[in-house]
Design a protein around this motif. Sequence first.
Motif, PDB file in Angstrom:
ATOM      1  N   ALA A 586       1.015  -1.298  -0.115  1.00  0.00           N
ATOM      2  CA  ALA A 586       0.034  -0.195   0.043  1.00  0.00           C
ATOM      3  C   ALA A 586       0.882   1.184   0.019  1.00  0.00           C
ATOM      4  CB  ALA A 586      -0.838  -0.092   1.013  1.00  0.00           C
ATOM      5  N   LEU A 589       1.704   2.980  -3.636  1.00  0.00           N
ATOM      6  CA  LEU A 589       0.895   3.461  -4.567  1.00  0.00           C
ATOM      7  C   LEU A 589       1.095   5.057  -4.842  1.00  0.00           C
ATOM      8  CD1 LEU A 589      -2.057   2.769  -5.506  1.00  0.00           C
ATOM      9  CD2 LEU A 589      -3.246   4.053  -3.562  1.00  0.00           C
ATOM     10  N   THR A 606      -9.602   1.122  -6.946  1.00  0.00           N
ATOM     11  CA  THR A 606      -8.556   0.738  -6.080  1.00  0.00           C
ATOM     12  C   THR A 606      -9.044   0.296  -4.655  1.00  0.00           C
ATOM     13  OG1 THR A 606      -7.393   2.709  -7.077  1.00  0.00           O
ATOM     14  CG2 THR A 606      -6.647   2.112  -4.843  1.00  0.00           C
ATOM     15  N   THR A 608      -7.730  -1.241  -0.749  1.00  0.00           N
ATOM     16  CA  THR A 608      -6.500  -1.429   0.314  1.00  0.00           C
ATOM     17  C   THR A 608      -7.006  -2.568   1.199  1.00  0.00           C
ATOM     18  OG1 THR A 608      -5.765   0.875   0.030  1.00  0.00           O
ATOM     19  CG2 THR A 608      -5.016  -0.560   2.053  1.00  0.00           C
ATOM     20  N   HIS A 609      -6.246  -3.684   1.634  1.00  0.00           N
ATOM     21  CA  HIS A 609      -6.509  -4.769   2.175  1.00  0.00           C
ATOM     22  C   HIS A 609      -5.226  -4.956   3.404  1.00  0.00           C
ATOM     23  CE1 HIS A 609      -9.629  -5.607  -0.221  1.00  0.00           C
ATOM     24  NE2 HIS A 609      -8.945  -5.661  -1.243  1.00  0.00           N
ATOM     25  N   THR A 611      -2.090  -3.938   4.562  1.00  0.00           N
ATOM     26  CA  THR A 611      -0.801  -3.175   4.042  1.00  0.00           C
ATOM     27  C   THR A 611      -0.709  -3.553   2.356  1.00  0.00           C
ATOM     28  OG1 THR A 611       0.589  -5.391   4.298  1.00  0.00           O
ATOM     29  CG2 THR A 611       0.374  -3.654   6.071  1.00  0.00           C
ATOM     30  N   THR A 612      -1.834  -4.029   2.065  1.00  0.00           N
ATOM     31  CA  THR A 612      -1.672  -4.444   0.317  1.00  0.00           C
ATOM     32  C   THR A 612      -2.777  -3.253  -0.525  1.00  0.00           C
ATOM     33  OG1 THR A 612      -0.961  -6.666   0.894  1.00  0.00           O
ATOM     34  CG2 THR A 612      -2.035  -6.093  -1.300  1.00  0.00           C
ATOM     35  N   CYS A 613      -2.487  -2.954  -1.447  1.00  0.00           N
ATOM     36  CA  CYS A 613      -3.371  -2.370  -2.296  1.00  0.00           C
ATOM     37  C   CYS A 613      -3.530  -3.270  -3.639  1.00  0.00           C
ATOM     38  CB  CYS A 613      -2.898  -0.759  -2.718  1.00  0.00           C
ATOM     39  SG  CYS A 613      -1.623  -0.685  -3.507  1.00  0.00           S
TER      40      CYS A 613
END
Length: 696
Positions: A586, A589, A606, A608-609, A611-613
């Motif tokens: 994330a 980005l 877009t 976000t989950h 720490t991941t985008c």
Amino acid sequence: MPLLNLGILAHVDAGKTSLTERLLHTAGVIDEIGSVDAGSTTTDTLALERQRGITIKSAVVSFPLDRVTVNLIDTPGHPDFIAEVERVLGVLDGAVLVVSAVEGVQAQTRVLMRTLRRLRIPALVFVNKIDRRGARGTAVLRQMAERLAVPLVPMGTAAGLGTRAARFLPGLGPAALEALADQDDVLLADLLDGAVPEARLRGALAARTRDGSVHPVYFGSAITGAGVPELVDGIQRLLPTAAGDPDGPLSGTVFKVERGPAGERVAYARLFSGTLRVRDRVPFGDGGKDPGRGANGGRETTTDREARPAGARATEGRVTALAVFDHGTDTRADSAGAGRIVKVRGLDGIRIGDALGTPGRSYEHHFAPPTLETVVVPGAGTDRRLLHLALTQLAEQDPLIGVRHDGPRGEISVSLYGEVQKEVVQATLADEYGLAVTFRETTTLCVERPVGTGHAVEFEKKDANPFLATVGLRVDPAPPGTGVAFRLEVELGSMPYAFFKAVEDTVRETLGQGLHGWQVVDCTVTMTHCGYSPRQSHAHQGFDKSMSSTGYDFRGLTPLVLTEALRRAGTLVHEPAHRFRLVAPADTLGALLPVLARLGAVPEATGTHGTTCVLEGTVPAARVHALEQRLPGLTRGEGELETVFDHYAPVTRGTVPERPRTDHNPLNRKEYLLNVMRRAGERAGRPSADPQATCS
């Protein structure tokens, strides 16, 4: 015993071919399971397949089960060979979609599932590799539900994931009941009233699977055999068997063509109706009946013309040999009935997509056409004529490999899906034909679409028209994906059918190069005017072609008229665009978005989950490689990118891409006529005082 024509589909390396080997071993067809790594599998017969460990050509193998005989078709998983998968889909009764328990849902997985759903082909899902380190069960099931977005019915759970002892525990749990009830209102009502007997549940499961409403999911391992007996049971109980009347009219579809030892064509076909016998004379082609003949055998009417696919061709041939698939191999047969997959010899000129007998299922393109092109560079001492012949034969086996000969430059180009396919073509030319070649840098293939309506007409013996023909054509834009249609606004009987056919064929050929040199797609071309000079002769002499129209006149005039109509309509160049899914940390980005913008990518969603985008959107196909190269540096090596062709988008930025022409250039009338007349001789000086017929 009933027949089932079953396709095994997957993203590359998910374990399709290994599963095929396990199924053959389970059925007792082979004594020892072959290995993809060792190049010893039953269906990967090409030397290249064994060397590379990937399936390149679809292969058919048959095996008996307790309730049904299965003709299993193993298909390629690499996206560069998606055309092989496309041709198989039209002949299937059902499919098994293989998903890796380690990698999960991949780009090709989603493409294949969308296509299976669109075509309503009943399909089971087999989550393979549960014995591998990193295997996931519930997480993959959840990922499939999210990213495939289809009703899934778990047929059990996986235990011992990531170990050699991993196994499948069958049983319909609450999730399965919920998925079934969502697709079956009667079952939902029964569940609300109380417990439903297991036989009722399994009946509903079979009915909803066969109509493509739900997809049962099995877990297992093709290597250890875990879960395979349950999958075999599902294949027998849940998928529909082949239908068709063996006593009905012959109807089949050719899905594969290969060359025999003597260079003869060998066709693989699925029979939907009737019985095919050795020594039968069989009509075949893409129109299913003789062009120019009506449904009752008489002169074709306007109604017949509209019903017959534009550009259809039909011919006849005698079947000299026939083979069916049985117990792992193909065996000679004197006849084969509806439901069978057959190998047919003796039908010269047969092509992929041709109908045998009465047209049955139409052959349609289910996936995107190739979007890349490269120039083939002959090596030292390579015969260019032999090279052209070899490439033409490869295109027969894979029609979406377009071969383009540029006479003025002495170059041959081929259209492709990707770099791996290019390497395979290079190796095939070397191994099978003894021809050494290299390739220039791969470029993107664009298309042109008309933006308005344009009309042009040239009348015989008027305005410096050197051809004994009158041709009027109107070009109208059509919705994306509808292809090219040819229509008539003149009576079909107003001149010989051969002249109409010459115009139509030339229209389709001319549309291969639009105003900017790209193929023109998605339009309707209507013939608005026609005219010709009937056969004339001098007294006591034979036919004088200088006084009478021939097909040459219509083939020569049509490109000029069509190009002028296109010029008046205007065309817009469209480039292929891919849909992308990008998963990255994330905190990267902020660095990703400006790069995507510079590459012409358009993020549409877009999320976000933790720490991941996750970014999803579209990007020009020509920029995908650049994005792949930039991604590791932008995401600390943690970015994951999936792309798949999505649509053609108008080129609105920068210089409009042009493609060099390979024809006589009808954009330049003087140059065109000089080229045509030079080839045809002194035809322009024919007498002009002969009778003519004109229609509009």
